[in-house]
Design a protein around this motif. Sequence first.
Motif, mmCIF file in Angstrom:
data_model
loop_
_atom_site.group_PDB
_atom_site.id
_atom_site.type_symbol
_atom_site.label_atom_id
_atom_site.label_comp_id
_atom_site.label_asym_id
_atom_site.label_seq_id
_atom_site.Cartn_x
_atom_site.Cartn_y
_atom_site.Cartn_z
ATOM 1 N N THR A 1 0.702 -1.200 0.006
ATOM 2 C CA THR A 1 0.072 -0.123 0.031
ATOM 3 C C THR A 1 0.951 1.261 -0.296
ATOM 4 N N ASP A 2 0.357 2.312 -0.419
ATOM 5 C CA ASP A 2 1.079 3.550 -0.652
ATOM 6 C C ASP A 2 -0.090 4.780 -0.614
ATOM 7 N N THR A 3 0.252 5.576 0.503
ATOM 8 C CA THR A 3 -0.615 6.639 0.721
ATOM 9 C C THR A 3 0.208 7.917 0.911
ATOM 10 N N LEU A 4 -0.332 8.936 0.126
ATOM 11 C CA LEU A 4 0.291 10.262 0.207
ATOM 12 C C LEU A 4 -0.600 11.527 0.290
ATOM 13 N N PHE A 5 -0.064 12.411 1.027
ATOM 14 C CA PHE A 5 -0.647 13.650 1.293
ATOM 15 C C PHE A 5 0.351 14.621 0.962
ATOM 16 N N SER A 6 0.157 15.626 0.119
ATOM 17 C CA SER A 6 1.377 16.810 0.002
ATOM 18 C C SER A 6 0.545 17.916 -0.607
ATOM 19 N N GLY A 7 1.401 19.052 -0.384
ATOM 20 C CA GLY A 7 0.841 20.280 -0.738
ATOM 21 C C GLY A 7 2.099 21.105 -1.165
ATOM 22 N N GLU A 8 1.961 22.121 -2.162
ATOM 23 C CA GLU A 8 2.708 22.913 -2.538
ATOM 24 C C GLU A 8 2.199 24.368 -2.918
ATOM 25 N N ALA A 9 2.933 25.491 -2.535
ATOM 26 C CA ALA A 9 2.385 26.803 -2.780
ATOM 27 C C ALA A 9 3.495 27.785 -3.353
ATOM 28 N N GLU A 10 3.120 28.692 -4.111
ATOM 29 C CA GLU A 10 4.118 29.795 -4.436
ATOM 30 C C GLU A 10 3.291 30.952 -4.500
ATOM 31 N N PHE A 11 4.250 31.979 -3.639
ATOM 32 C CA PHE A 11 3.522 33.240 -3.464
ATOM 33 C C PHE A 11 4.566 34.412 -4.185
ATOM 34 N N ALA A 12 3.847 35.472 -4.855
ATOM 35 C CA ALA A 12 4.568 36.170 -5.257
ATOM 36 C C ALA A 12 4.470 37.438 -4.313
ATOM 37 N N LEU A 13 5.563 37.497 -3.481
ATOM 38 C CA LEU A 13 5.311 38.681 -2.536
ATOM 39 C C LEU A 13 5.442 40.182 -2.838
ATOM 40 N N SER A 14 6.333 40.114 -4.170
ATOM 41 C CA SER A 14 6.354 41.601 -4.739
ATOM 42 C C SER A 14 6.806 41.101 -6.310
ATOM 43 N N SER B 1 9.681 41.053 -7.451
ATOM 44 C CA SER B 1 11.280 40.531 -7.501
ATOM 45 C C SER B 1 11.220 39.522 -6.289
ATOM 46 N N VAL B 2 10.256 39.216 -5.521
ATOM 47 C CA VAL B 2 10.216 38.294 -4.232
ATOM 48 C C VAL B 2 9.520 37.148 -4.408
ATOM 49 N N THR B 3 9.687 35.781 -4.434
ATOM 50 C CA THR B 3 8.981 34.758 -4.500
ATOM 51 C C THR B 3 9.188 33.910 -3.272
ATOM 52 N N LEU B 4 8.113 33.358 -2.485
ATOM 53 C CA LEU B 4 8.173 32.457 -1.701
ATOM 54 C C LEU B 4 7.608 31.008 -2.056
ATOM 55 N N ASN B 5 8.337 30.026 -1.792
ATOM 56 C CA ASN B 5 7.906 28.689 -2.025
ATOM 57 C C ASN B 5 7.695 27.841 -0.940
ATOM 58 N N LEU B 6 6.637 27.305 -0.742
ATOM 59 C CA LEU B 6 6.469 26.399 0.395
ATOM 60 C C LEU B 6 5.852 25.018 -0.141
ATOM 61 N N ALA B 7 6.339 23.892 0.553
ATOM 62 C CA ALA B 7 6.108 22.531 0.178
ATOM 63 C C ALA B 7 5.856 21.645 1.322
ATOM 64 N N GLY B 8 5.078 20.599 1.320
ATOM 65 C CA GLY B 8 5.201 19.590 2.666
ATOM 66 C C GLY B 8 4.462 18.550 2.137
ATOM 67 N N GLY B 9 4.679 17.589 3.099
ATOM 68 C CA GLY B 9 4.029 16.215 2.448
ATOM 69 C C GLY B 9 4.144 15.169 3.739
ATOM 70 N N TYR B 10 3.248 14.268 3.725
ATOM 71 C CA TYR B 10 3.462 12.850 4.359
ATOM 72 C C TYR B 10 3.313 11.645 3.396
ATOM 73 N N ASP B 11 4.022 10.591 3.604
ATOM 74 C CA ASP B 11 3.856 9.269 2.622
ATOM 75 C C ASP B 11 4.257 8.137 3.529
ATOM 76 N N THR B 12 3.368 7.217 3.685
ATOM 77 C CA THR B 12 3.756 5.895 4.085
ATOM 78 C C THR B 12 3.584 4.942 3.249
ATOM 79 N N VAL B 13 4.571 3.885 2.864
ATOM 80 C CA VAL B 13 4.662 2.676 1.997
ATOM 81 C C VAL B 13 4.797 1.544 2.818
ATOM 82 N N THR B 14 3.832 0.444 2.834
ATOM 83 C CA THR B 14 3.948 -0.896 3.517
ATOM 84 C C THR B 14 3.921 -1.820 2.696
#
Length: 554
Positions: free
Chosen positions: A160-173, A175-188
């Motif tokens: 079995t393989d279960t995954l939850f993930s997310g990612e985002a990109e924010f244009a703060l201005s 000239s400035v960009t913020l990138n965020l990512a995260g996730g959880y994965d379990t494989v049995t």
Amino acid sequence: MKPCRYLNTILLISVLCVTLGAQSGGQPPGERLSDGERPSDIVLPDITTHIEGETAAVDPAAVPVVQADDPVPEVNTLPSLAEVRIPPEVYTSEEEKTAALKGKNAVFIEGTAGGGYPGVFIGAFSLFQPLGDRSWRLNFSHESALGYQNRMASRGYFDTDTLFSGEAEFALSDSVTLNLAGGYDTVTVGMQGRSDYYYNSTAQRIGVDAGVFWELPAGFTLSGGMDGRFLNQYMGYVGSRTPDVYTGMNLFILEPSAAAGWAGEVFSARFDAAYRLDALRDPETDYGHRGEFSLEGACTVSGFTLTASAGVVVRSDGTLLIPFAVSAAADLPAKTVIALSGGMNARPASVQDLLRREPFIRMDAAGDTAAPEESDWFGSLSVSWAGIPGLTLSGHADFLKTASGYGEFVSSYEAYGTQAASVSGLFDRVIWERTMLNTLLLAEYSYKLVTAAAGWRAHWIDHNRMSAPRQIIGRVAVSPESGNWGVGIEAAAGLESGYIPEIALSGFIAIHKGLRIRAELLDIGTLFDSDGRIRAVPYIKRGPEAIVKLQLLF
């Protein structure tokens, strides 16, 4: 149970949709959970992609950057068809076109649901906003296989393989960009009745990444990031556990980094600094520290690019390495491209990749770091020619030799073909000093509805035991420009005796805008082999699968 009984109920239509032309996609560095690790389609490389899939390879056309979170990539020229599974598919081009029509802030839902023989279930959905100042994506997927070929799940043949993930990109201005990512994965993965101690092995991963990019005047840039990952391996026990039985492994990794760069019309330069902390609990907590600094420069003139880089790597165990690389790429007359590179690389071993390749492994380190340094002397050459419309011929060669005793971090089966321990059913982890020469010859042709490719892949000198030393590979796909339907076949045949041919069929049809039905028949070659396809002796792979899926995007 004989799987052949089910063939007359299965739609044998093919793997390749309209995007199945020879393409390759770049992956972000690091061990992020959102990266796809088991592709839904088998893709032969384009003319700049490297050939090696089982160990390490070097991209000759790429700028060789020596960073702590940028190991030499692993690229499967034609993955084992028995391993091809179906994570959430992304209609990348379609979503962008639709977003342009509906507005850049449009939000979409994408889903896949399906199943098949023997006991395969696939479910996935994504919610995303692909364009705009705040683009983001959330993914959830679950896949399971209960039973391999004619072997029952109750006897340990399951995964079995279960995954939850997310990612985002924010244009703060502007000239400035913020990138965020995260996730959880379990494989049995079930132990297939090969262990007196365990009935399954589970690997969990939690990751959080953050980065900021600042574009300055006159071509200057600044960037910084912080990546954190927690890796956990634990075993499911049969009965009570004695103190001397292996329990699993916990590893925490923290990686801050910073970079400064400048790019002009001809020249560019970049400086990188990175630190890595490994905290391994086994059962006491052991700490490892790694620092790396690197400088690279590039020059591009009239289709010719020359790149050079050098750095220093230091570790708390006394390791001191000076990685460096030089590469050149040129667009020559007659639609010919040539690229070559060479040098010495250095990278921390990827525990995450090893657990994915080989879940039946002891990761206890006996006080040693869980992620030792790997280093190779390397050289690569890539040549392609597209002088006839629709036809591309290419050749690739990679040479790798362990440098200064810092071998590759693999299982004992991958390095030496050693079978798993008879009582525990587990492989040992080893540091493999090897010399490798890997080659690929590839021809690709497209005409109207048809795309075809054929090639010969070979691993000379040392090679990973999970792959055939030499293979003939091929693909034929038929799909109209509209992308409303597609059929095709992919195959790989080992030239040595004992290797079962790998064959996959699948296809799709669009029954409504944003709605597709897809059917797949994987690893047909094992239908008539009762022993199954060997993964790592004595374990086998899933074997033949017949799958029907419904894909939607709205």
